[in-house]
Design a protein around this motif. Structure first.
Motif, mmCIF file in Angstrom:
data_model
loop_
_atom_site.group_PDB
_atom_site.id
_atom_site.type_symbol
_atom_site.label_atom_id
_atom_site.label_comp_id
_atom_site.label_asym_id
_atom_site.label_seq_id
_atom_site.Cartn_x
_atom_site.Cartn_y
_atom_site.Cartn_z
ATOM 1 N N GLY A 8 8.708 3.316 1.744
ATOM 2 C CA GLY A 8 7.772 3.925 2.668
ATOM 3 C C GLY A 8 6.582 3.077 3.061
ATOM 4 N N LYS A 9 6.109 2.196 2.191
ATOM 5 C CA LYS A 9 4.923 1.415 2.498
ATOM 6 C C LYS A 9 5.120 -0.045 2.116
ATOM 7 N N LYS A 10 4.504 -0.897 2.890
ATOM 8 C CA LYS A 10 4.445 -2.292 2.506
ATOM 9 C C LYS A 10 3.286 -2.490 1.530
ATOM 10 N N ASP A 11 3.296 -3.623 0.842
ATOM 11 C CA ASP A 11 2.277 -3.871 -0.181
ATOM 12 C C ASP A 11 0.863 -3.732 0.376
ATOM 13 N N LYS A 12 0.644 -4.240 1.581
ATOM 14 C CA LYS A 12 -0.715 -4.256 2.128
ATOM 15 C C LYS A 12 -1.234 -2.855 2.447
ATOM 16 N N HIS A 13 -0.334 -1.865 2.517
ATOM 17 C CA HIS A 13 -0.742 -0.501 2.812
ATOM 18 C C HIS A 13 -0.838 0.363 1.551
ATOM 19 N N CYS A 14 -0.503 -0.179 0.390
ATOM 20 C CA CYS A 14 -0.537 0.588 -0.854
ATOM 21 C C CYS A 14 -1.941 0.593 -1.451
ATOM 22 N N ASP A 15 -2.332 1.731 -1.982
ATOM 23 C CA ASP A 15 -3.628 1.881 -2.637
ATOM 24 C C ASP A 15 -3.400 1.931 -4.145
ATOM 25 N N PRO A 16 -3.830 0.894 -4.897
ATOM 26 C CA PRO A 16 -3.599 0.872 -6.349
ATOM 27 C C PRO A 16 -4.184 2.071 -7.076
ATOM 28 N N SER A 17 -5.217 2.697 -6.506
ATOM 29 C CA SER A 17 -5.846 3.848 -7.161
ATOM 30 C C SER A 17 -5.170 5.168 -6.826
ATOM 31 N N PRO A 19 -2.121 7.568 -7.180
ATOM 32 C CA PRO A 19 -0.903 7.748 -7.993
ATOM 33 C C PRO A 19 0.359 7.830 -7.153
ATOM 34 N N GLY A 20 0.246 8.320 -5.920
ATOM 35 C CA GLY A 20 1.416 8.426 -5.067
ATOM 36 C C GLY A 20 1.943 7.090 -4.595
ATOM 37 N N ASP A 21 1.143 6.051 -4.730
ATOM 38 C CA ASP A 21 1.554 4.712 -4.297
ATOM 39 C C ASP A 21 2.048 3.847 -5.454
ATOM 40 N N GLN A 22 2.109 4.403 -6.661
ATOM 41 C CA GLN A 22 2.465 3.593 -7.825
ATOM 42 C C GLN A 22 3.865 3.007 -7.722
ATOM 43 N N ASP A 23 4.791 3.755 -7.145
ATOM 44 C CA ASP A 23 6.166 3.272 -7.014
ATOM 45 C C ASP A 23 6.482 2.792 -5.604
ATOM 46 N N GLN A 24 5.439 2.553 -4.813
ATOM 47 C CA GLN A 24 5.633 2.080 -3.447
ATOM 48 C C GLN A 24 5.539 0.556 -3.403
ATOM 49 N N GLY A 25 5.953 -0.020 -2.291
ATOM 50 C CA GLY A 25 5.802 -1.458 -2.109
ATOM 51 C C GLY A 25 6.953 -2.258 -2.682
#
Length: 235
Positions: A8-17, A19-25
């Motif tokens: 769903g997201k590229k690395d540059k769009h992921c927010d490390p803070s 939790p929903g982005d933890q398995d993204q990128g």
């Protein structure tokens, strides 16, 4: 190896803070490969970070044996020879390849290459072959397809299944042994056979049905036999 566009997201769009982005990128396969046998010794799937690197390090028993806690934070044995390959591209084509010695000396690198039986120069062919084989076995890693993984847990599970099959069931042509000159006849070997881990090739059925635990009545007997064993005496 980069995960597909599925997350769903590229690395540059992921927010490390978040939790929903933890398995993204992007997630990657970090592998240790034995060049002589083509055996995948171990694998870690995840980010390119220190935590993932540590998964490929020594076991707890090995750390005690080698006094791991007493070692400096960054330690490389003087016997280690480490070299890298750098490729320069112009308009999508490789125009220059440079080999660089990172640890050790050029003499150590040459000696390590001489001791091996598969290559006379520093190259990336082994890891590139791994990537090609993985994409061939695992369509979740193919490029620009609809078979990408939807969940990380399934992605990891199928990756390990493909790694196990490539070790025990895959037959690289380069591992075959000629057993007869004329007409030519060959003995085909799997990486695990060359590494001495098995004496035969494994089918996918054998891999999937191999018991993961020590054989005993409680784990490997049929449900009916377990129920009979659990009945009280006289019941």
């Amino acid at each position: 190896m980069r995960r597909g566009p599925s997350w769903g997201k590229k690395d540059k769009h992921c927010d490390p803070s978040d939790p929903g982005d933890q398995d993204q990128g992007s997630y990657w396969d970090h592998v240790l490969i034995d060049a002589d046998s083509r055996l995948i010794v171990t694998l870690a799937i995840g980010r390119r970070n220190t935590e993932r690197k540590e998964e490929l390090e020594l076991t707890e028993e090995q750390k005690v044996e080698y006094d791991y806690e007493g070692m400096p934070e960054v330690y490389f044995p003087v016997e280690m020879a480490y070299a890298t390959v750098h490729k320069e591209r112009e308009q999508g084509h490789v125009v220059r390849v440079e080999q660089r010695v990172v640890l050790g000396t050029e003499g150590q690198v040459a000696e390590a290459l001489a001791q091996g039986s598969t290559s006379e120069t520093v190259n990336t062919s082994y890891v590139e072959r791994y990537h090609g084989t993985q994409r061939h076995f695992n369509t979740r890693k193919a490029r620009k397809v609809y078979t990408f993984s939807k969940e990380l847990a399934f992605h990891v599970a199928v990756t390990w299944l493909c790694v196990t099959f490539s070790n025990f069931g895959w037959t690289p042509r380069t591992l075959r042994e000629r057993v007869q000159e004329e007409p030519p006849r060959y003995h085909y070997r799997r990486p695990a056979m060359v590494a001495g881990l098995t004496d035969h090739d494994w089918s996918m059925a054998e891999i999937l049905t191999y018991p993961l635990f020590t054989s005993n009545d409680g784990l490997n007997s049929s449900p009916q036999r377990r129920r009979e064993a659990e009945k009280p005496e006289g019941g």
